[in-house]
Design an enzyme around this catalytic site. Structure first.
Site, mmCIF file in Angstrom:
data_model
loop_
_atom_site.group_PDB
_atom_site.id
_atom_site.type_symbol
_atom_site.label_atom_id
_atom_site.label_comp_id
_atom_site.label_asym_id
_atom_site.label_seq_id
_atom_site.Cartn_x
_atom_site.Cartn_y
_atom_site.Cartn_z
ATOM 1 N N CYS A 152 -8.456 -2.142 4.090
ATOM 2 C CA CYS A 152 -8.303 -3.291 4.982
ATOM 3 C C CYS A 152 -9.611 -3.729 5.608
ATOM 4 C CB CYS A 152 -7.352 -2.963 6.133
ATOM 5 S SG CYS A 152 -5.847 -2.243 5.585
ATOM 6 N N SER B 42 -7.450 1.825 -2.281
ATOM 7 C CA SER B 42 -6.211 1.108 -2.575
ATOM 8 C C SER B 42 -6.605 -0.250 -3.155
ATOM 9 C CB SER B 42 -5.426 0.912 -1.281
ATOM 10 O OG SER B 42 -4.522 -0.160 -1.430
ATOM 11 N N GLU C 96 -16.058 -11.215 3.550
ATOM 12 C CA GLU C 96 -14.921 -10.907 2.693
ATOM 13 C C GLU C 96 -14.261 -12.169 2.148
ATOM 14 O OE1 GLU C 96 -11.326 -9.471 4.568
ATOM 15 O OE2 GLU C 96 -10.977 -8.031 2.964
ATOM 16 N N LYS D 278 -15.510 -9.883 7.918
ATOM 17 C CA LYS D 278 -14.456 -10.736 7.347
ATOM 18 C C LYS D 278 -15.021 -12.062 6.856
ATOM 19 C CE LYS D 278 -10.733 -8.193 8.016
ATOM 20 N NZ LYS D 278 -9.939 -7.726 6.864
ATOM 21 N N CYS E 106 -10.560 -1.819 14.631
ATOM 22 C CA CYS E 106 -10.843 -3.250 14.779
ATOM 23 C C CYS E 106 -10.998 -3.663 16.243
ATOM 24 C CB CYS E 106 -9.735 -4.076 14.151
ATOM 25 S SG CYS E 106 -9.434 -3.614 12.451
ATOM 26 N N GLU F 103 2.054 1.737 -3.347
ATOM 27 C CA GLU F 103 0.948 2.174 -4.205
ATOM 28 C C GLU F 103 0.713 3.669 -4.035
ATOM 29 O OE1 GLU F 103 -2.814 0.287 -3.393
ATOM 30 O OE2 GLU F 103 -3.795 1.259 -5.085
ATOM 31 N N GLU G 170 0.826 -1.200 0.000
ATOM 32 C CA GLU G 170 0.000 0.000 0.000
ATOM 33 C C GLU G 170 0.864 1.257 0.000
ATOM 34 O OE1 GLU G 170 -4.106 -0.350 1.912
ATOM 35 O OE2 GLU G 170 -3.074 1.014 3.273
ATOM 36 N N GLU H 101 -13.813 -13.368 -5.812
ATOM 37 C CA GLU H 101 -12.469 -13.110 -6.344
ATOM 38 C C GLU H 101 -11.359 -13.483 -5.364
ATOM 39 O OE1 GLU H 101 -14.763 -10.909 -5.582
ATOM 40 O OE2 GLU H 101 -13.943 -9.103 -4.614
#
Lengths: 1054, 590
Positions: free
Chosen positions: B302, B322, B364, B361, B520, B285, B282, B369
């Site tokens: 994230c 990102s 996720e 999560k 988190c 990036e 990141e 993908e």
């Protein structure tokens, strides 16, 4: 064109006044939703067509509603120079005659409700014309007489779709004055001075509310009109908007000016399409004239009104919910504070008033606050509009000064039920209100008084209930409504109402316990004190008030598993069965007869009723009063069939076989001794059941034979002795011991009975005539009705002279009159009320008339006159006239002051009876204030654990069937007490018959039994009713619709 | 200055209290705990339950202490027969339609309704069940809603609408048919729900819980054929202790590792390793975007709740995200490629279990993908589409892990501390702070600064982005260039920054967004309760761990260096692109 100045406004008014008083005739049809529902639209079209076809110069108008719903459609006819005539119940057929009449300048003579000579629109007065005095003035009609129209001042008299008519009656002058001659502060001061209180129900002072809002700073403020009228039976706001929308708009505009709001919203339920349509049209017209929008009346004040149509959730009447609903959110209340005045619509300061509150504003501004306080009470000035509905003759919208009594509304304006049924209660305030029993109807209608009864004013719904309403069902109905309308946000309302409904359903199904009733009270209190909004806080009122005032009805459902009015269908077999005090399974014997099972039909009726032939003749036939067949043509003559069955079985000698079966069926001896005092219908019935249950039953009677009132009170032309003796003999055959010529307290003491018997039943009846307190009542020649009948029954020829006056209107009076008449006398029955008010059996009155008995109604004894020997020689009667309807649903007799004398030789007093049993008091049993023996309503136990009292001795004078019904219940209770087991059902047996429901009504019209011809009646006591023929009996039985048959559809709500 | 104190009377005693607070909070201060149920400080004051009622002299009805402010001269009675009756009855009413299966309920022992029942001494449930049974909503991959256990307190709705501005749920229906439901009753899995799980975190009962996958994980652990490896998110080490009965915010990294090993995981690794890896990717990036005029501000990716949020509500701004996968997904991809190769085993034998403070999560890892390892191996192993496997197989929340520990009899508190396995267990302080709001930003700055300037960073602690303020910003001076960055936690605050971006007014180059309040450590999968006080304690532990780590910058992590050397070559390289980066899709609002 916009109205820019006062001159312009005045100009419009001048021109438009020609619309109110045109120089040609007009016809105005009341076109509120109510009128349209009764055909006003069709009527309008018809008038329009006829006027057009004939090319007549008659104006036709659509007005709103004048308020008298029961009499719709209402039509106003105006011919210049004459009073305005209001016609009622006009039909299409009336159109042509009316038009022809108007054309000729002749006022109609039919359908006239009233005339209006002049009308005070309050903001302006108009005189229509004088004359036509043959018709009552509007305020001489009972429905209008007590009303005062402030809010409804224009309703039904002006065209709601025409702003010019509103201006013509002084509309928009108050707004002009507010904008140009007053300022916001002085407007609010005037409203404060008027002490106007919120008409939505809570009664918060409007001026104070406005002041609070006016003082809040805000760049944008809103005023809202709450037109979310949602109570079942309430339609005041709907009509106010439909009939006079400008009144609301003007009120809101003045309020907005006072509070500094530039936007207004009318929140109205979408179920009021006509009101919405009229309001939209009105807003447009007001805008066009510059009375809404920017720079109103050239004052610089801007105000817009939007309409928001609600989907009809009751909770949206609560102001925070309403605001959420306008905002597009779901209608759920939020806690206050913050109040809308601080944080309302879109978070901006907002003031909400109900339609009617706004409607009062223009008048207050026009006439001043002081003028307003001249109406109503100190704390609650002004008027209130109520929608009067339910079991009341004159339904409609009524407006009357606050502080008027409920009695005025229900009996003076509403004229009672309009039927023979009596008013039981009034539900005020809809589902949030309470049920007020008829005894409290003298309560003044104001916010505080209604609250103290546990009800509320609410927005003004007023539902009248009569004896056919079950109060538990009423509570259940309103709770179901509130439960369904609860938004579901807070626990007490959401869960509490659901539990309340659940318990009420249990009550109506007869499965509730006394703990359940306690829970209802507890839930009600908690919901009231902890619900978040007004809906929940008031929703328990119907339950709590019915529990408070009609607890006995709950007990009936719970303990007896009965619903007396026959509403809670789980609790009865059929309406006739439910009405029968003995709960005879009537559809069963009707069906058995239909199936030609005569003996079975007799047996089932005998098991339900030990005196089938007797009661079949003399019963009050409670069953017929509720028969469903009446909704088609006439009730089934259950009693005549009943009698036919008994008579035929006796005649054909088939009774003995059935008697033998019952005797054989007797339960084994229990060795329990029961003494019954009194061998009348109640005593005999108790004996019949108790002896069959195996008990050792002895009946004591002071007379020489059994039968009581049946033998000594009822003349033989109604009840032949053979029938009575047959039925009493069977009770003897069953093993009941009779001890005659024995008066308790004289020949045998209560102490002895108490010592020797396990249980004692007092069934002494109530047959001592009450002596009317009138001068001369002690004279020789004044006799008591009961004594007279008894002497005749014993064969003593009465010494009553030639002319006899009977005072009274009950069955004893009629029996005495007809009996006296049989001794060749000239008889006159005197009654202070009207014929229709007489409590005697209608059939007996009719027969008395046929037989030549004279009746004098609306006459009350003033004095009984004596001759020199203190012997009756005449009676002076006071002429009475009908007053208002009183709480008994009858017109009150009022002395006129005028009296007259009729000559007579004797006066028979039959104005009511009372209990005569000195031993009861001597023994120390509790007597209630009205002289009857105190006993539990369900067990009939007296203050002494061993002693029960039944029949008229506990109820006061009632019918034989009612006395027997109590006896039957008491027998069941006593057996249970003695044996500690439920055994009563063992006395029944099943019968085989079809449950096929007739698909269409059978049996034709009601059949009437043959009566003995008049010429055969004179001077004798032969039975008059000859009973049904076989064909008649079968055909009549076939008329039963079998409403006892239920189809189990399993549709119970979750 | 206005007078701060007012005089009130509570239960016949006079008090001087601070103005502006509610009766409930004020009474708590003076030692009277008024029972309450629906109220939740900082989240919801729906005032629906009717439990916290008190008597205020002069009021028409009892008043709700949770929403009524104390006023000068107020006379309050907190208990009386009528008040007790009201509380008892209202609770009994709630219980009438609430299942009484406490023994087998997910929240047994940690249920506010249960606790209140004890507090009020309810011994009987006198009322009948009157409510129809509503169907369970298990359409979501993350959460399960059981309307039967719902007491309609409205907390979930409040947190969803007001804290997250998502409005995935609301009350529907009237009266007894009121339920909390989704748009057209489609179910959470079929509407614009971000799966953040804050609803489950605030639910007083078990009406909303995470989708339980402990059974499946146990099955794989006991399966000898499988190599079951576990990764633990940074926030777990400050949350699992609480769930195991230790003090709030307890830092239990070593015990946690020991316990996971006892539970039977073959390898115990750390998501912090891939957090460091995320920073590498990141960070580069961001540098790339700044240097080459890419889309700015760049926003971190994230937090999967946040990703779904932007996909639903701000699809036009997806380019700002990102392209880096979250550390969890990077871990899965690396574990089933790099580590599989190291072990020389068939990747299909490896089961990756994540322990996350997060319910999103769960969603996720099941995004279609997220099967980079499968793509990597597809040709090599000749796999067909039917062999497809995800990079991460299961996600367990802190609460689920605690259940597993308890079930297996692990005496957590007394365990000896152990170390993570190598190499995927090696991490730096930069990885740890990923667990707190501002942590990703701080970690990224630590690396980016040094990469861009080539000079060591003197002041490692970027305190400007620490703490619980809704939106925090900082200005960095990198070689004389001023770069503005912002940090937002909760989606409400993220929405504010996105609105700024869409209006073209965003002054930032880099934005960190974490879905949950506090980051988190306050995730929807953490121990219940999670309050601001508790979040603070967890944050303290996170920064303590960072301070104690020998290495505190991601690029210093030797294992990171190794993976680039051995496997990935360089940040943003081809393999990185294949395994560590992803793409986003536009989702509708309905």
């Amino acid at each position: 064109m916009k109205i820019s100045d006062y001159t312009k406004l005045l100009e419009i008014k001048e021109t438009a006044s020609k619309k109110i008083l045109p120089d040609k005739p007009y016809v105005a049809i009341g076109m509120g939703t109510c009128g349209i529902g009764r055909g006003a639209e069709v009527l309008f079209d018809s008038f329009e067509r006829v006027i057009a076809e004939r090319k007549l110069d008659i104006i036709i108008k659509k007005t709103g509603c004048f308020g008298f719903c029961a009499e719709e459609p209402l039509v106003n006819i105006y011919i210049p120079g004459k009073p305005l005539i209001i016609l009622h119940r006009v039909t299409e057929n009336d159109v042509i005659p009316l038009i022809i009449g108007i054309e000729k300048g002749i006022m109609p003579y039919r359908n006239v409700l009233c005339r209006i000579e002049e009308w005070d629109f309050i903001t302006e007065k108009y005189e229509f014309g004088k004359g036509l005095t043959e018709y009552p003035l509007w305020n001489e009609v009972p429905f209008f007489k007590w009303q005062k129209k402030i809010v409804l001042r224009n309703c039904g008299l002006i065209v709601p779709d025409d702003i010019e008519e509103y201006i013509a009656v002084g509309g928009y002058f108050p707004l002009y004055n507010a904008l140009h001659k007053m300022n916001p502060v002085s407007v609010i001061d005037e409203v404060k001075k008027s002490k106007l209180r919120g008409r939505g129900g809570a009664g918060f002072p409007t001026g104070v509310k406005w002041d609070l809002m006016a003082k809040v700073e805000g760049d944008q403020k809103y005023v809202i009109c709450n037109a979310d009228e949602g109570d079942p039976g309430a339609f005041m706001n709907r009509n106010e908007i439909e009939s006079d929308p400008f009144m609301l708009i003007e009120g809101m505009t003045i309020g907005a000016f006072a509070m500094g709001a530039s936007k207004g919203v009318v929140y109205i339920r979408a179920e009021y399409p006509l009101a919405v349509q009229r309001l939209k049209g009105a807003i447009k017209q007001a805008k066009d004239l510059g009375l809404l929008g920017d720079n109103i009346l050239n004052s610089g004040f801007n105000f817009e009104i939007d309409i928001v149509e609600g989907a009809g959730a009751f909770v949206c009447g609560e102001e925070t919910s309403l605001i959420h609903s306008i905002e597009g959110k779901s209608g759920r209340p939020s806690p206050r504070p913050p109040y809308p005045a601080e944080k309302g619509l879109y978070g901006k300061p907002t003031n909400i008033n109900n339609v009617e509150t706004w409607c009062n504003v223009p008048v207050i501004i026009s006439k001043g606050g002081d003028w307003f306080t001249g109406t109503g009470t100190e704390k609650s000035p002004g008027t209130k509009v109520f929608s009067l509905v339910g079991k009341v003759k004159n339904t409609g919208l009524v407006e009357l000064p606050l502080g008027s009594t409920l009695e005025t509304i229900v009996f003076k304006i509403g004229e009672g039920t309009g039927t023979q049924k009596t008013v039981k209660a009034v539900q005020s305030g809809g589902p949030s209100g309470g049920c007020i029993p008829v005894e409290y109807l003298n309560t003044p209608v104001d916010y505080e008084s209604l609250n103290s009864l546990g009800a509320i004013m609410g927005s003004g719904g007023m539902v009248v209930m009569d004896q056919d309403n079950c109060m538990v069902d009423v509570a259940r109905y309103f709770t179901e409504f509130s439960n369904g309308e609860s938004c579901g946000k807070c626990t007490p309302c959401r869960e509490g109402l659901s539990q309340t409904l659940h318990i009420l359903n249990k009550v109506t199904e007869g499965v509730a316990t006394s703990e359940d009733l306690d829970a209802l009270v507890k839930l009600g209190q908690v919901i009231k004190s902890t619900a978040l909004c007004g809906l929940g806080q008031t929703a328990p009122n119907p339950v709590l008030t019915t529990l408070r005032y009609f607890r006995d009805e709950y007990d009936h459902h719970m303990i007896e598993k009965k619903c007396e009015p026959g509403i809670c269908h789980s609790l009865f077999t059929a309406l006739c069965e439910n009405s029968c005090p003995l709960h005879m399974n009537i559809p069963r014997y009707l069906q058995l007869l239909k199936e030609d099972k005569l003996e079975d039909a007799f047996e089932t009726s005998l098991r339900d009723n030990p005196l089938p032939g007797t009661l079949g003749r003399i019963c009050h036939f409670h069953c017929q009063m509720k028969c469903l067949r009446e909704t088609i043509d006439a009730p089934v003559s259950q009693g005549d069939i009943h009698r036919y069955i008994a008579d035929t079985v006796y005649k054909e000698g088939k009774a003995q076989k059935i008697y033998a079966r019952l005797i054989k069926e007797k339960l084994p001896p229990t060795y329990k001794k029961i003494a019954i005092i009194g061998a009348g219908p109640a005593g005999l019935t108790a004996a019949f059941y108790l002896v069959r249950l195996g008990h050792d039953v002895t009946v004591f009677d002071s007379e020489s034979e059994a039968g009581g009132i049946l033998r000594w009170g009822i003349p033989k032309y109604r009840l032949p002795l053979e029938t009575l003796d047959t039925e009493i003999n069977f009770i003897k055959e069953l093993g009941v011991h009779f001890v005659f010529n024995t008066t308790v307290g004289k020949d045998i003491s209560m102490e002895e009975l108490e010592r020797d018997y396990h249980k004692i039943i007092i069934a002494v009846g109530a047959h001592k005539d009450i002596l009317l307190s009138v001068e001369g009542n002690e004279l020789d020649g004044v006799v008591s009705g009961m004594d007279f009948l008894k002497d005749v029954a014993k064969g003593i020829k009465p010494d009553i002279g030639k002319n006899v006056v009977v005072i009274g209107a009950g069955n004893v009076a009629i029996d005495a009159a007809r009996t006296a008449q049989r001794f060749g006398t000239d008889v006159t029955v005197v009654y202070r009320r009207l014929k229709g008010d007489m409590p005697a059996n209608k059939d007996e009155i009719k027969e008395a008339e046929i037989e030549g008995v004279n009746f004098l109604f609306l006459c009350n004894p003033k004095e009984i006159l004596a001759d020199a020997n203190d012997k009756v020689r005449g009676i002076e009667l006071m002429k009475m006239e009908c007053g208002d309807i009183d709480l008994s649903n009858r017109r009150k007799p009022v002395p006129t002051g005028e009296s007259f004398i009729i000559g007579c030789d004797s006066v028979i007093m039959a104005v009511g009876e009372e209990v005569d049993a000195p031993f009861v008091k001597e023994f120390g049993l509790k007597i209630s204030t009205d002289g009857v023996i105190s006993a539990d309503h369900f067990t009939f136990k007296t203050s002494h654990p061993k002693i029960y009292a039944i029949g008229d001795a506990v109820t006061g004078p009632a019918t034989a069937a009612e006395a027997m019904g109590i006896a039957k219940k008491a027998a069941e209770v006593i057996d249970y007490k003695l044996m500690n087991k439920r055994r009563f059902h063992k006395l029944n047996r099943g019968f085989d018959y079809s449950d096929d429901v007739p698909l269409k009504p059978e049996g034709g019209n009601r059949h009437y039994a043959i009566k003995r011809p008049l010429e055969e009646r004179t001077g004798n006591f032969k039975e008059i009713n000859l009973g049904y023929s076989k064909d008649q009996a079968y055909a009549e039985a076939a008329r039963c619709l079998r409403c006892d048959v239920r189809i189990n559809t399993n549709t119970e709500e979750e | 200055m206005e007078n701060k104190f007012i005089n009130i009377i509570v239960d016949n005693r006079a008090y001087q209290v601070i103005k502006g607070s509610t009766i409930l909070e004020t009474c708590k201060e003076i030692g009277i705990k008024i029972p309450s149920l629906c109220y939740l400080k900082d989240v919801s004051s729906n005032a629906s339950c009717g439990i916290c009622v008190v008597d205020v002299k002069g009021a028409k009805t009892l008043v709700r202490s949770c929403i009524t402010q104390v006023n000068e001269g107020m006379e309050i009675t907190t208990h009386s027969p009528a008040i007790n009756q009201a509380r008892t009855t209202n609770l009994e009413l709630l219980l009438a339609n609430h299942p009484k299966d406490c023994l087998i309920c997910e929240r047994n022992g940690n249920c506010e309704l249960q606790e209140l029942t004890v507090t009020l001494g309810i011994k009987d449930t006198p009322y009948a069940k009157t409510k129809p049974v509503e169907k369970i909503d298990d359409s979501s991959l993350s959460l399960v809603r059981n309307p039967e256990k719902c007491i309609l307190c409205g907390r979930c709705i409040a947190v969803c609408a007001e804290v997250q501005t998502v409005h995935a749920i609301d009350f529907t229906g009237r009266g007894l048919r009121s339920i909390v439901s989704t748009y057209q009753d489609k179910g959470l899995g079929n509407v614009a729900c971000t799966n953040c799980g804050q609803c489950a975190l605030v639910c007083p009962t078990a009406a909303i819980v995470e989708k339980d996958e402990t059974k499946e994980v146990f099955e794989d652990i006991y399966n000898k054929e499988k190599i079951v490896i576990v990764q633990t998110a940074p926030a777990i080490r400050v949350g699992i202790g609480e769930a195991m009965g230790m003090e709030q915010g307890a830092l239990v990294t070593g015990k946690m590792v020991a316990a996971l090993r006892k539970l039977g995981f073959d390898k115990v690794f750390d998501t912090q390793f891939t957090a460091d890896l995320t920073i590498m990717e990141e960070g580069h990036e961001l540098i790339n975007r700044i240097k080459n005029g890419g889309t700015l501000p760049m926003i971190t990716s994230c937090s999967p709740g946040w990703i779904k949020f932007i996909e639903h509500f701000y699809p036009k701004s997806l380019d700002h995200l990102s392209t880096c996968k979250s550390p969890q997904q990077m871990f899965g991809a690396v574990a089933k490629t790099y580590y599989a190769e190291k072990l020389n085993v068939d990747p299909r034998k490896i089961i990756v279990v994540s322990i996350m403070p997060c319910t999103a999560k769960k969603f996720e890892c099941k995004r279609p993908e997220m099967n980079s390892a499968f793509s990597y191996w597809k040709d090599i192993l000749n796999l067909t589409e039917r062999d497809n496997f995800y990079d991460v197989d299961y996600v367990l929340t802190t609460r689920e892990l605690a259940k597993m520990f308890k079930k297996t009899g692990i005496d957590f508190c007394t365990l000896q501390e152990e170390e993570f396995d190598k190499p995927l267990g090696i991490s730096t302080g930069a990885g740890v702070i990923f667990g707190a709001t501002g942590g990703v930003m701080e970690a990224a700055v630590r690396t980016a600064y040094e990469v861009l300037t080539g000079k060591p960073l003197n002041k490692i602690d970027l305190t400007a982005v620490r703490g619980f303020e809704g939106i925090k910003e900082a200005e960095l001076d990198i070689k004389g260039t001023k770069v503005k960055v912002a940090v937002a936690h909760t989606l409400k605050n993220a929405r504010a920054l996105l609105d700024q971006i869409e209006e073209g007014k965003s002054p930032y180059a880099f934005i960190e967004v974490m879905t949950c309040p506090g980051g988190c450590l306050g995730g929807g999968g953490q121990a219940i309760p999670t309050t601001w006080e508790i979040r603070q304690k967890r944050a303290d532990s996170i920064y303590k761990e960072d301070r104690l780590m020998p290495l505190r910058k991601s690029h210093d992590n030797p294992a990171i260096k190794a993976i680039y050397e051995e496997f990935l070559n360089e940040p943003l390289g081809h393999l990185s692109h294949e395994l560590l980066h992803t793409h986003y899709e536009e989702r509708g609002i309905y």
